[in-house]
Scaffold this motif. Structure first.
Motif, short mmCIF file in Angstrom:
data_model
loop_
_atom_site.label_atom_id
_atom_site.label_comp_id
_atom_site.label_asym_id
_atom_site.label_seq_id
_atom_site.Cartn_x
_atom_site.Cartn_y
_atom_site.Cartn_z
N TYR A 39 0.82 -1.22 0.00
CA TYR A 39 0.00 0.00 0.00
C TYR A 39 0.86 1.26 0.00
O TYR A 39 1.64 1.49 0.94
CB TYR A 39 -0.95 0.02 1.21
N ALA A 43 -6.56 3.28 6.16
CA ALA A 43 -7.31 3.30 7.41
C ALA A 43 -8.08 4.61 7.59
O ALA A 43 -8.68 4.83 8.63
CB ALA A 43 -6.35 3.08 8.59
N PHE A 97 -6.31 10.13 8.00
CA PHE A 97 -6.17 11.55 7.62
C PHE A 97 -4.82 12.17 7.96
O PHE A 97 -4.68 13.38 7.93
CB PHE A 97 -7.30 12.41 8.21
N THR A 98 -3.82 11.35 8.30
CA THR A 98 -2.49 11.91 8.53
C THR A 98 -1.97 12.54 7.25
O THR A 98 -1.45 13.66 7.24
CB THR A 98 -1.52 10.79 8.99
N CYS A 99 -2.15 11.84 6.14
CA CYS A 99 -1.68 12.35 4.85
C CYS A 99 -2.37 13.67 4.50
O CYS A 99 -1.73 14.61 4.04
CB CYS A 99 -1.93 11.32 3.76
S1 SF4 Z 1 -2.03 8.21 5.98
FE1 SF4 Z 1 -3.59 8.55 4.41
S2 SF4 Z 1 -3.37 6.87 3.00
FE2 SF4 Z 1 -2.34 6.26 4.89
S3 SF4 Z 1 -3.91 5.17 6.09
FE3 SF4 Z 1 -3.94 7.31 6.74
S4 SF4 Z 1 -5.55 8.21 5.44
FE4 SF4 Z 1 -4.98 6.27 4.46
#
Ligand code: SF4
Ligand code: SF4
Lengths: 187, 297
Positions: A60, A87, A90-92
Motif C-alpha cells: 500500500y 485506514a 487523515f495523517t496524509c
Molecule cells: S495516511 Fe492517508 S493513506 Fe495512509 S492510512 Fe492514513 S488516510 Fe490512508
C-alpha cells in the motif's frame, strides 16, 4: 485474511501499454468532490512516508496510487486490492504540502471501484444491515435486552423503512438491494 | 441549549462496547450534563463512506435534521460519528448545491437539513463545556499513584480543519483530562499513531502490526493502563491484546480503559458501577492498587 502480495497488474511495475491509458482520468477526478486537487500532487512522497499502513504493508502506497491515476492507469488503480487498506486516518491529508486531501482522493478511488462492483465483502454486510435495521451492525437481541439490566435506556429505533426511502436513487444502495430484494420481502 | 445534549450512540457502542456507554452516562450525570435520547436513529454513515460517499452524506444529514427538530446539540461517544456529523454539517452549510441535492433525499422522509445544530465528542464537551476545573472538583479519590498512557486515535484529531479543537501532532486534551483524575499521563513513542482497526478484515497483518507496536511503546514506559476514547480503538486493543501476546510471544498485561471509567474511579464510583467486568484484559491489578491507595490515605 493475510495481505496478498501485490499483483503486478495493479502496480506500475508491469509495462504499460498505451491502450491502457485513459488520459482523461485525471480531469474526471478533478471534477469529483474530494479529488479536485489531484493535479496539484508533485509526488513528494510525504503521504507515503507518514502513512501508518504503508509502514506495515508491502504494497500500500498512497503516493503511487495518485501517480498511477495521474498517468491515466484508471483500471489498475480501481482494480487494486491495496486501495482497501487505507485506514482513513487523515495523517496524509493534514501533512500534504500541496493540500491534495489525499485520504479523500483514496475514498474517491474506492467509490469508483465500488460502482464497478469491486469492493470487499464487509461493506456488503454493513450495507445490508443498514437497510434492514438502520444500524451498520446487526445488534443481537440479547444485547438489546441486556441494556435494561445494565441500567441503560432502550436503543433508539432504527426506522429502516425511512432509511431506504431516503437512500432511494443512490447507485450503490440500489445495487446492493437488487440481489437482496427477494430476501427482504420474504422476511 | 445549556447543558442538555442529544446523545448519539452510533452503531459500534451498542453492538459491543457497552462499558463505554455505561461509564460515560454515569460520569456525565455526576457532572450535571443532561442527556436526551435520540427519538430515532440511523448509522452516521461513516462505515459506508468508502463505498458510497453519497450514502454517507444522506445518512449523516438525516441524523442532523432529526437533531434540529429537537433543537438540541449532539453529543457522541464515538469520534467517527462526531467527525462525520461535523464534516457533513460543514460541507452542506458551505455548498448550497450539495445541500439541495441531499435535501431532495431527505424530503422523501419529511426532513430538511438546515444547519442549526453542532456536534461534539465527549472529549470536546468535557474540555469546553464542563471544563477542567469542574472535573477536578468532582474528584474525591485522586488516582495519585497510577501511571497511564493515552491513546487519542485518529478521528478525534484529524482532519484538523474539521475537528480543530486539539493539535493532531501534539494533542493535549486527553492528557489534561487524565491528569485531572490525579493519575500521571506518560509520554511515549508515536502517541498519535492509528490503532489499525479500519484495516481489520482487509489485512489483519497490517492491523495487528500497528497494534503490537503501540502496545510495545506503551509497555516501554511502564504504563499501567492505556486510556481510550473511541469504541474502535478500544476493541482493537482490548480484544486483540491476548491474541497479539500469543502470536508474537509478547507479554503486556496492560488493561485498556475507557476514559470515563478512569474518571469514574476518581469520582468514587465502583468498578462494578463502571462496568469493569466487561473488559477482556483484566484490570484487577490496578483496581487493587487504587483501593489500597485509598485505604492508606
Ligand atoms: S495516511 Fe492517508 S493513506 Fe495512509 S492510512 Fe492514513 S488516510 Fe490512508
Ligand atoms: S504528500 Fe501530497 S504532494 Fe506529496 S506525494 Fe502525497 S499527495 Fe502528492
Amino acid at each position: 485474511m493475510t495481505e496478498a502480495a501485490a499483483n503486478p497488474a495493479q502496480t506500475r511495475e508491469q509495462p504499460i501499454k498505451a491502450s491502457e491509458i485513459d488520459p482523461k482520468f485525471k480531469y474526471e477526478l478533478s471534477k469529483i468532490h474530494g479529488s479536485e486537487k489531484i493535479l496539484k500532487c508533485f509526488q513528494c512522497g510525504t503521504c507515503t512516508s507518514d502513512c501508518p499502513v504503508a509502514r506495515y504493508s508491502d504494497s500500500y502506497r498512497p503516493r503511487t496510487l495518485i501517480h498511477m491515476a495521474q498517468l491515466g492507469l484508471k483500471d489498475r488503480v480501481l482494480n487494486s486490492d491495496t486501495l482497501w487498506l487505507c485506514a482513513a486516518c487523515f495523517t496524509c491529508t493534514d501533512r500534504c504540502p500541496q493540500d491534495v486531501e489525499v485520504a479523500n482522493v483514496i475514498r474517491v478511488f474506492r467509490n469508483l471501484a465500488a460502482e464497478k462492483g469491486c469492493f470487499p465483502q464487509v461493506f456488503k454486510e454493513q450495507a445490508a444491515s443498514l437497510i434492514e435495521t438502520g444500524y451498520a451492525y446487526k445488534i443481537p437481541e440479547l444485547r438489546i435486552k441486556k441494556r435494561e439490566s445494565q441500567g441503560l435506556p432502550p436503543l433508539p429505533k432504527g426506522n429502516p423503512e425511512k432509511v431506504r426511502k431516503a437512500l432511494k436513487g443512490v447507485k450503490f444502495i440500489d445495487g446492493i438491494q437488487k440481489p437482496q430484494g427477494e430476501k427482504l420481502s420474504g422476511q | 441549549m445549556g447543558n442538555k445534549y442529544l446523545i448519539f450512540l452510533g452503531c459500534a457502542i451498542p453492538y459491543r462496547v457497552s462499558a463505554y456507554e455505561i461509564s460515560a452516562r454515569k460520569v456525565l450525570a455526576k457532572l450535571g450534563v443532561e442527556l436526551v435520547e435520540m427519538p430515532e436513529f440511523n448509522c452516521c454513515g461513516l462505515p459506508l463512506d468508502p463505498v458510497s460517499h453519497e450514502t454517507m452524506l444522506i445518512l449523516a444529514s438525516k441524523n442532523l435534521a432529526l437533531a434540529e427538530q429537537q433543537g438540541l446539540n449532539i453529543l457522541t461517544l464515538c469520534p467517527g460519528c462526531a467527525g462525520t456529523l461535523k464534516k457533513v454539517n460543514k460541507a452542506l452549510k458551505e455548498d448550497k448545491a450539495l445541500k439541495e441535492q441531499i435535501n431532495a433525499h431527505l424530503k422523501e422522509v419529511d426532513l430538511e437539513f438546515k444547519g442549526t445544530v453542532e456536534t461534539k465528542h465527549l472529549l470536546q464537551l468535557l474540555k469546553e463545556d464542563v471544563g477542567l476545573e469542574k472535573i477536578k472538583a468532582s474528584v474525591v479519590k485522586p488516582l495519585t499513584n497510577l501511571k497511564v498512557a493515552e491513546h487519542n486515535g485518529c478521528h478525534i484529531l484529524r482532519p484538523k480543519d474539521i475537528i480543530g479543537f486539539d493539535d493532531p501532532e501534539d494533542p493535549q486534551t486527553l492528557k489534561a483530562l487524565i491528569e485531572a483524575t490525579g493519575a500521571t499521563c506518560l509520554d511515549y513513542i508515536d502517541e498519535t499513531e492509528c490503532c489499525g482497526a479500519p484495516s481489520v478484515g482487509v489485512s489483519d497483518k497490517v492491523a495487528l502490526a500497528l497494534a503490537r507496536d503501540k502496545l510495545n511503546h506503551v509497555k516501554q514506559v511502564d504504563a499501567q493502563a492505556l486510556i481510550t476514547i473511541c469504541p474502535f480503538c478500544h476493541i482493537m486493543y482490548d480484544t486483540n491484546e491476548l491474541r497479539i501476546e500469543k502470536m508474537f510471544n509478547e507479554s503486556y498485561g496492560i488493561p485498556i480503559l475507557h476514559y470515563p471509567q478512569l474518571l469514574g474511579l476518581a469520582m468514587g464510583l465502583t468498578p462494578e458501577e463502571l462496568a469493569f467486568n466487561e473488559l477482556r484484559v483484566n484490570a484487577s491489578k490496578i483496581l487493587k492498587q487504587i483501593t489500597q491507595g485509598a485505604n492508606t490515605q
